[in-house]
Design an enzyme around this catalytic site. Sequence first.
Site: not given
Length: 384
Positions: A126, A131, A156, A189
């Site tokens: 995931d 990130y 996302k 997100h």
Amino acid sequence: MAPIQWQYKPFAPSEDDEENIDIGSYTPKSRTTRFKKLVFVFIAVCTTLYLSVRGTQALVRFLSKPCHSTHHWHSKVNHTLGGGLPTHFTLPSGDKIPSVALGTAGRGEVGLAVKTALEVGYTHVDGAWAYRNEDEVGKAWKASGIPRDQIWLTSKLWNFFHAPEDVEAALDESLSNLGTEYLDLYLIHWPIAFKKGTDNVVDLELTANPYPTWKKLEEMVDKGKVRNIGISNFNIARVKNLTANPLKYKPAVNQVELNFFNPQPELLNWAKENDLLLEAYSPLGSTRQVQESLNQPIVQEIAKTLAITPAQVIISWHVQRGTVVLPKSVTPSRVEENLQVTALPQDLFEKLEAAAVSHPPARVVNPSKGWGLDFDIFDDEWPL
Ligand code: A2P
């Protein structure tokens, strides 16, 4: 004169010599020999003890090793291993999403964590554009040699890219960073749209009505760039606000914070009634609360009873509640530990559930203030 004959006689005391040592004439040399023997015996005893303890632990682990002990690549077959815990959940598209994933948010050596995860049998990673490590994730996956159709990749859409004209470029960036032609799952997100190029200035219109963003995501499914689409951090009101539109594809999942301190039973029940799969992020309570979660008396008690670790108790509980679970770790041994889920006996499962819902909920992740919003993203009254 006859030459002197040197006679070389090596010193090698016979066993008899050693046995017949007279204590009265005990020499430093014989004392050293005895000392060596004692050290040898001591090491042998310690090694034997160590090996027996490790052996017993390995046996207990093997006997309690359930669900994901072998490599179940993302197949289209339903598995119900590990004492009945599902290894996959079925999405509206018919795709089967593996129930335990490696979460990749945050600090640390994500590449190494992904490498370890894929080696020990994870089939689900995931991630997210936000990130900032999708290239690292992609490299680790490529190095593993695992074929694309045997790994589940989620990413996302970040808050800056909700405008329909920005969605595809954002998706393309994630695809390129990961080194893949398509995603298994792409999520909005947060239910908050920011105006692109601003310092988190909320786009009120797109936040209040995410349907234009959703329609673009549906287009990405039809183009084959994404297999399933979903949402993240949506409360019930926000899900209803989205699904009130004439959707071509309904959200496949809602990824939300779920853990001992924030178990969200109402959202879970509502999602089940409405056929919406939840995914649990920060399932161990996130870095801030992980120790407190693992030290809960009920968690400790179950761990002891089942001879599994406290983290395994909590991760198993999530799957048993019917959610995908996304534990994060950059520690190889924990990455492996976290995949070993097992069904909790019903009474223990219910005890843990009761303990989790018995206190006021405390959310770990809420960026509302950090983003300078004048409302709370999770406000049930939904102020927009
Ligand atoms: P680390 O990455 O150093 O291994 P969550 O998944 O709820 O967000 O929690 C992540 C935190 O939990 C990280 O700090 C991670 O530490 C820690 N963690 C993950 N797995 C375990 C485990 N099996 N035992 C103890 N701590 C763990």
